[in-house]
Every structure is written in C-alpha cells, then in structure tokens.
Design an enzyme around this catalytic site. Structure first.
Site, PDB file in Angstrom:
ATOM      1  N   ARG A  28      14.695  10.857  46.296  1.00  0.00           N
ATOM      2  CA  ARG A  28      15.446  11.259  45.103  1.00  0.00           C
ATOM      3  C   ARG A  28      16.275  12.488  45.416  1.00  0.00           C
ATOM      4  O   ARG A  28      15.754  13.489  45.918  1.00  0.00           O
ATOM      5  CB  ARG A  28      14.487  11.565  43.938  1.00  0.00           C
ATOM      6  CG  ARG A  28      13.657  10.356  43.583  1.00  0.00           C
ATOM      7  CD  ARG A  28      12.782  10.582  42.368  1.00  0.00           C
ATOM      8  NE  ARG A  28      11.818   9.495  42.277  1.00  0.00           N
ATOM      9  CZ  ARG A  28      10.969   9.309  41.285  1.00  0.00           C
ATOM     10  NH1 ARG A  28      10.954  10.152  40.273  1.00  0.00           N
ATOM     11  NH2 ARG A  28      10.129   8.303  41.288  1.00  0.00           N
ATOM     12  N   SER A 117      13.536   6.994  38.461  1.00  0.00           N
ATOM     13  CA  SER A 117      12.484   6.929  37.446  1.00  0.00           C
ATOM     14  C   SER A 117      12.712   7.813  36.219  1.00  0.00           C
ATOM     15  O   SER A 117      13.614   7.550  35.446  1.00  0.00           O
ATOM     16  CB  SER A 117      11.157   7.269  38.127  1.00  0.00           C
ATOM     17  OG  SER A 117      10.115   7.034  37.277  1.00  0.00           O
ATOM     18  N   HIS A 118      11.932   8.881  36.077  1.00  0.00           N
ATOM     19  CA  HIS A 118      12.019   9.706  34.874  1.00  0.00           C
ATOM     20  C   HIS A 118      13.018  10.854  35.038  1.00  0.00           C
ATOM     21  O   HIS A 118      13.172  11.664  34.129  1.00  0.00           O
ATOM     22  CB  HIS A 118      10.643  10.287  34.550  1.00  0.00           C
ATOM     23  CG  HIS A 118      10.133  11.176  35.640  1.00  0.00           C
ATOM     24  ND1 HIS A 118       9.647  10.679  36.821  1.00  0.00           N
ATOM     25  CD2 HIS A 118      10.069  12.519  35.751  1.00  0.00           C
ATOM     26  CE1 HIS A 118       9.300  11.685  37.611  1.00  0.00           C
ATOM     27  NE2 HIS A 118       9.547  12.821  36.982  1.00  0.00           N
ATOM     28  N   ASP A 295       9.798   5.378  30.482  1.00  0.00           N
ATOM     29  CA  ASP A 295      10.715   6.174  31.295  1.00  0.00           C
ATOM     30  C   ASP A 295      11.876   5.300  31.769  1.00  0.00           C
ATOM     31  O   ASP A 295      11.963   4.111  31.407  1.00  0.00           O
ATOM     32  CB  ASP A 295       9.992   6.853  32.475  1.00  0.00           C
ATOM     33  CG  ASP A 295       9.517   5.876  33.530  1.00  0.00           C
ATOM     34  OD1 ASP A 295       9.365   4.683  33.207  1.00  0.00           O
ATOM     35  OD2 ASP A 295       9.312   6.293  34.687  1.00  0.00           O
ATOM     36  N   ASP A 297      12.747   3.726  34.469  1.00  0.00           N
ATOM     37  CA  ASP A 297      12.514   2.465  35.176  1.00  0.00           C
ATOM     38  C   ASP A 297      11.371   1.647  34.593  1.00  0.00           C
ATOM     39  O   ASP A 297      10.973   0.625  35.173  1.00  0.00           O
ATOM     40  CB  ASP A 297      12.295   2.716  36.674  1.00  0.00           C
ATOM     41  CG  ASP A 297      11.040   3.523  36.965  1.00  0.00           C
ATOM     42  OD1 ASP A 297      10.674   4.364  36.123  1.00  0.00           O
ATOM     43  OD2 ASP A 297      10.428   3.319  38.024  1.00  0.00           O
ATOM     44  N   ASP A 299       8.097   2.054  34.143  1.00  0.00           N
ATOM     45  CA  ASP A 299       6.698   1.969  34.582  1.00  0.00           C
ATOM     46  C   ASP A 299       5.793   2.953  33.854  1.00  0.00           C
ATOM     47  O   ASP A 299       4.582   2.801  33.848  1.00  0.00           O
ATOM     48  CB  ASP A 299       6.574   2.109  36.118  1.00  0.00           C
ATOM     49  CG  ASP A 299       7.267   3.346  36.660  1.00  0.00           C
ATOM     50  OD1 ASP A 299       7.844   4.115  35.869  1.00  0.00           O
ATOM     51  OD2 ASP A 299       7.234   3.529  37.893  1.00  0.00           O
ATOM     52  N   ARG A 300       6.384   3.969  33.211  1.00  0.00           N
ATOM     53  CA  ARG A 300       5.568   4.911  32.443  1.00  0.00           C
ATOM     54  C   ARG A 300       5.605   4.569  30.970  1.00  0.00           C
ATOM     55  O   ARG A 300       6.599   4.017  30.483  1.00  0.00           O
ATOM     56  CB  ARG A 300       6.104   6.324  32.575  1.00  0.00           C
ATOM     57  CG  ARG A 300       6.037   6.876  33.942  1.00  0.00           C
ATOM     58  CD  ARG A 300       6.571   8.278  33.930  1.00  0.00           C
ATOM     59  NE  ARG A 300       6.564   8.805  35.277  1.00  0.00           N
ATOM     60  CZ  ARG A 300       6.427  10.091  35.566  1.00  0.00           C
ATOM     61  NH1 ARG A 300       6.311  10.976  34.592  1.00  0.00           N
ATOM     62  NH2 ARG A 300       6.417  10.499  36.806  1.00  0.00           N
ATOM     63  N   THR A 363      -2.102  11.414  44.319  1.00  0.00           N
ATOM     64  CA  THR A 363      -1.050  11.126  43.341  1.00  0.00           C
ATOM     65  C   THR A 363      -0.001  10.174  43.924  1.00  0.00           C
ATOM     66  O   THR A 363       0.455  10.361  45.050  1.00  0.00           O
ATOM     67  CB  THR A 363      -0.377  12.446  42.924  1.00  0.00           C
ATOM     68  OG1 THR A 363      -1.342  13.234  42.236  1.00  0.00           O
ATOM     69  CG2 THR A 363       0.812  12.214  42.017  1.00  0.00           C
ATOM     70  N   LYS A 395       2.814   0.533  38.287  1.00  0.00           N
ATOM     71  CA  LYS A 395       2.411   0.816  36.919  1.00  0.00           C
ATOM     72  C   LYS A 395       3.377   0.108  35.991  1.00  0.00           C
ATOM     73  O   LYS A 395       4.502  -0.216  36.389  1.00  0.00           O
ATOM     74  CB  LYS A 395       2.342   2.313  36.663  1.00  0.00           C
ATOM     75  CG  LYS A 395       3.573   3.111  37.027  1.00  0.00           C
ATOM     76  CD  LYS A 395       3.222   4.590  37.024  1.00  0.00           C
ATOM     77  CE  LYS A 395       4.446   5.470  37.108  1.00  0.00           C
ATOM     78  NZ  LYS A 395       4.670   6.026  38.437  1.00  0.00           N
TER      79      LYS A 395
END
Ligand code: VG1
Ligand code: CO
Length: 566
Positions: A28, A117-118, A295, A297, A299-300, A363, A395
C-alpha cells in the site's frame, strides 16, 4: 467471426524500487507512488515471478482510483508472462471475499487484487496491490518476502505490444494470440460478474428461506429494519443483491451502495469514528434493529444493535462461535476457532465450553490460511472488524451480516439482548484499541525500541503500580511470535504484550497497512466474570494509564490522545 488479435512479447528494461515490500495485507502506497515510471509494472512482474508463474488468475479490486489503469497494466504483463486465462471482474469491482470465492470455485492459481482496503482513496490518497494464492487466501510470508526480494533487484519486465486495453463494462471473452518470435500461445480474458458466484456460496451456507420469512416475512409483528452502510466501497452491489433482491429487505436498508473511486472523500473504515452517519442514524431511530458497515474491499464489518449498541469485533466473533453449531453447514464437521493475538479472548471461552481448540495467530489474515486448509478451524477473526470461516480464505463482511441475521432469526432476540446474554453466560472481555495515526516513522521505532529494551532487561516484571484503590503488578512482558503448527514457520516480533497478575493485558504494535509514516496501535483488555454492564473507557482506564506510562507513548510521540478509539 470473433477477431482474435495478435500481440508480441517485449522485454522492457527497468530499475528496481527498494520499497516494494508488502505489509500486513499487500503493498500500500500513495497513488502517486504507483504512478511512477514502471512502479506498478515492476511489482506485478515481481509478484508473478515470486508466485511461480501462475497460469490462471482472477483480477479486480475495491474500485478505488487508479484501479482500472492497474488492471490493464496487469493484463499486459500477465499476457507476456505465460498466464493462459485471466478472469476480470465486471467494472473491476471485486470484493476481497468474492475474489477468494472465485479462486476456489474455479480452482485458479491465484488472484491479483487492486485494493488498499480501509485506507482512503483518490488521486492524492492510497492505492494497493495484493496477491492471493491458490487456496483463495492472502499469499503467505514465504511469497510476500520473495516478492520484495525480487522487486529490490528487478531490472526487466515483460509486456506485450500492441498493448491491450480492456473494456470492463460488459461481460465478454477475449482471446489473444501471443507470439514470442518463435512460438504462439493463447491468452484469454473473461469478464465475469462475481455476484452470481458469491450469492450461490452464501446460499450453500445459510437458509435464505428461513431468514427471509423470520425477518422479512408477513408473520413478523413489527417489520425488521436494518441499515447497511457500504461506505461507497465495493459492497454496494453485493449487499443489494443478497439482502434486498434475495432476502426481501426494503431497498432503503442498503445505503451508500454506489462504489466510488474516492469513497466519496471518506475513510472507508467501518468503526465508530469513520462511520458516524450510521451510528447517528441508529441512535436517532430506535426502530432500526440492526446496523452494519463495510470497509472499501468488503472484508471488514462493524455490527451495531438497536440505538447504536456497539458490538466489539472480539465479542462478535465469540457470539458467532457460540451459535455456529446451529448452522448445518458448520455443525456436521465443526473444528476449532482462531483469533489474532491482539483480539480479546472472548472466543476462547466459547471454545472451552464447547471443548474445541483455539489458535492464537499473528495479525493478518494470511496466518489463518494453513489452519483453515487443514481443517484445524471452522471460524476465525480479528479485533479489526474482520471475521470469516472455512467457507473462504478471507475475512468476509457480508457473511458476518448473514451470520448475525441468522442468529437474530433463530433466537428472535435483538443484537443487544444477544450480546448481554452472552456476557452473562461467559463474562465480558472489556476491550479498547487506541490508534495513533500519522506518527513519524522514527517515533514509532523509538517506542518499539523502548519496549524491546524492557523485554530485554525484564526490570518491570514484579513492579507494582497503584491505580485508584487497586494495585496492579506486571506479570510478564514479551514480543509475540507465531509458530505455525502446520508448516513450522515462525513470525517473530508481532507485538509487545504486557500481562498483569490480575489478568489485564496491554499490547503495542506498529501497523503494517499504512502508506507512509507510522500508526501505533495500543490494545487494552480486561476480563470480568461479573459486572458485565459498564463503560469500557471507565473499566479500562487504569489499564490504559499503565500501558501508556510503561510505553512512554506520550513522551515519544507528543500525543496525549489517540486519533481513533475502537
Ligand atoms: C490491519 C488490522 C489487521 C488486518 C489488516 C488488513 O493491520 O490490524 O487485523 O488483518 O489491517 O485488513 P495493521 O497491520 O494495520 O494493524 V484490511 O481489511 O485493511 O485488508
Ligand atoms: Co479490508
């Protein structure tokens, strides 16, 4: 007759970039970094080499700015590097869980996801690229390490001429004849709609008819109302298809469902700070029984109950674990559970009650992959609003919503009642995460060095500290290592843990998903078998004070407050 254009492989000289090291979940960086000469080309070439030259791939992403350009660059480099077949999501819109679904469904060698992602999106914000392996999950460290090693010395990449420019706006199959001067092979691009496959998978897991009739059927005394905030990420089309078209929820149940390249200028991170509209909507309308936000993408997922009742992701995981054996898809061969180390151990208590094993990982979703592949676990999750199961290797935000709707349907209780009942049965793990975003990289390093020094000299062990009328004693301090029980690999230095004799825990680690500087995360938890109704800030106040004092966080960063509390 279908025109089958001919293209020729060409070798391009390039200079390596030293910073192409994937973090917790992919590479990223700011969009401008990816737009540098050959930056994206180099990374894709390095990824294909590190992944062992995959033949079949799926490509798509969260729809953020620069995605379409990156998809086209990827198509050209894949064509020249021996990929035979590339599935590309319609409009490039592919949620991370749907990518995992497609890789598994079609038995593909992997996937290339254009997502950060987020993280915020737009010309001056973040872009990202992530590689997923043939199990559908994020590439393990063995591959991501190889990507950065290759990228750091890369001096050539292969592409084709004339360059292909894909039309992502309609379903299509395109075939190209690829020549290298001596031989010819075919490269095909299939534009597909991931919604059909993902919906089919959800139908294999959940009893849609039951959920539909319980929640949205005529027999319900008061209509079930929910608000699902897609935050202008990738989830709009998925949520609308499954919740509105299939389950019959009112159209107004799904909001912010048009994917936008800049997420409408907002931070597509589903938490109490960055999803304030959803929170205030639920607070002001007590008739909305359920809220969720995804989020960028998909997954959250943040789960809220009536009046904005907040479910910590650690509790959400535990509640799902508690009910998972009531869902036939899982009950026939239920295995253990897993959580990332910083996640509060609420799920461990459910596992103990059910006689199941729990695995504590580092993580990042990549660490769950082996456990899921070997059927050691059925369910896993992280405190960062991510949960998933054996159905995929990512996720899955919409699956989380479906799990909760299923639990609401079978218990006929609302989210708040379900969670309070859970606490009454198992006790409550009070949990808070403090994020200190946009620190300097050196500030983060100095803090971690200091903590590492404390681990080395162990002088704080046995130290007592009076907070209010309670005396706390440091029991141990270490830096967490994850030992993968399947392949024996070790991930070291995954977060400094400080345990107190009375059971409290403080964790500090640096984020691995930022695009610049450092984000310091502090995780604070404390278990109460009784007194389960309380304000986490108050309950955890002494633990937080001790954690901040021991870490000297304020001294190193000059920050007296975190930027985000979840
Ligand atoms: C964060 C979360 C981690 C999650 C990762 C990717 O990583 O803490 O639990 O797996 O993001 O999620 P970090 O290193 O910033 O703490 V996602 O939805 O951004 O792909
Ligand atoms: Co995500």
């Amino acid at each position: 007759m279908i025109h089958q254009p001919s293209v020729e492989i060409v070798r391009m000289s390039t200079s390596p970039y030293k910073d192409q090291k994937p973090g917790t979940s992919g590479l990223r960086k700011k969009v401008k970094v990816f737009q540098q000469d050959n930056y994206t080309e180099n990374f894709i070439q390095s990824t294909l080499l590190a992944a062992g030259n995959p033949k079949t791939l799926v490509v798509g992403g969260d729809g953020r700015y620069f995605s379409k350009e990156a998809i086209n660059i990827t198509a050209n480099i894949c064509a020249a590097n021996g990929v035979d077949k590339m599935f590309v999501a319609l409009d490039g819109i592919l949620s991370t869980p749907a990518a995992s679904c497609l890789i598994r469904k079609f038995g593909l060698d992997g996937g290339i996801l254009m997502t950060a992602s987020h993280n915020p999106g737009g010309p001056s914000e973040d872009f990202g690229i992530k590689y997923n392996s043939n199990n559908g999950g994020p590439a393990p460290p063995s591959i991501t390490d190889k990507i950065s090693t290759i990228a750091s010395t890369l001096d050539e990449y292969y592409t084709i001429k004339p360059a292909i420019k894909l039309d992502l706006s309609c379903l299509d199959i395109k075939e190209f004849k690829v020549h290298d001067g001596i031989t010819m092979r075919w490269f095909s691009v299939v534009i597909i709609n991931p919604l059909d496959y993902y919906t089919q998978l959800m139908k294999e897991i959940f009893d849609f008819d039951m959920i539909k009739s319980q929640l949205f059927g005529k027999s319900r005394v008061t209509p079930f109302r929910m608000s699902i905030d897609c935050m202008h990420g990738v989830m709009g089309p998925f949520a609308r298809r499954i919740l509105v078209d299939e389950l019959g929820a009112p159209a107004s149940s799904v909001v912010n469902d048009i994917p936008k390249e800049d997420f409408s200028g907002k931070h597509p991170d589903p938490n109490l700070t960055y999803a304030p509209d959803l929170v205030s909507k639920l607070r002001s309308d007590p008739h909305i029984e359920f809220g969720a936000a995804f989020d960028g993408d998909g997954d959250r997922c943040m789960v809220l109950g009536p009046s904005g009742f907040f479910v910590t992701p650690s509790d959400s995981l535990a509640v799902m674990a508690n009910f998972i054996d009531q869902i036939p898809y899982y009950s026939s061969n239920l295995a253990g559970f897993s959580r990332s180390m910083p996640t509060a151990p609420a799920v461990d208590r459910v596992a103990a009650a059910k006689g199941l094993k729990v695995y504590e990982t580092a993580t990042g979703w990549k660490f769950f992959g082996n456990l899921l592949d070997q059927a050691f676990i059925s369910l896993c999750g992280e405190e960062s609003f991510g949960a998933g199961s054996s159905h995929l290797r990512e996720k899955d935000g919409l699956w989380t919503v479906m799990m909760w709707l299923n639990i609401i349907a079978i218990t006929e209780c609302n989210v708040k009642q379900i969670v309070i009942k859970h606490w009454t049965q198992y006790g409550r793990d009070y949990f808070l995460r403090y994020d200190y975003e946009n620190c300097d990289a050196e500030q983060g390093e100095r803090l971690m060095d200091h903590l590492q020094q404390l681990i080395k000299d162990q002088s704080i062990v046995g130290k007592r500290c009076l907070c209010g009328d309670v005396e706390y004693e440091v029991e141990s301090i270490d830096n967490f290592s994850y030992y993968d029980p399947i392949d024996g690999s070790v991930a070291k230095d995954q977060g400094v843990r400080i345990f107190f004799k009375t059971g409290e825990r403080v964790v500090f680690r640096l984020s691995g998903t930022g695009s610049s500087g450092a984000t310091i995360r502090g995780y604070f938890s404390s278990y109460r078998a009784e007194h389960v109704i309380g304000d986490p800030e108050k309950v955890l106040s002494p633990v937080i004070k001790m954690g901040l004092k021991i870490s000297k966080l304020e001294e190193f960063t000059g920050r007296s407050k975190p930027t985000v509390i979840t």
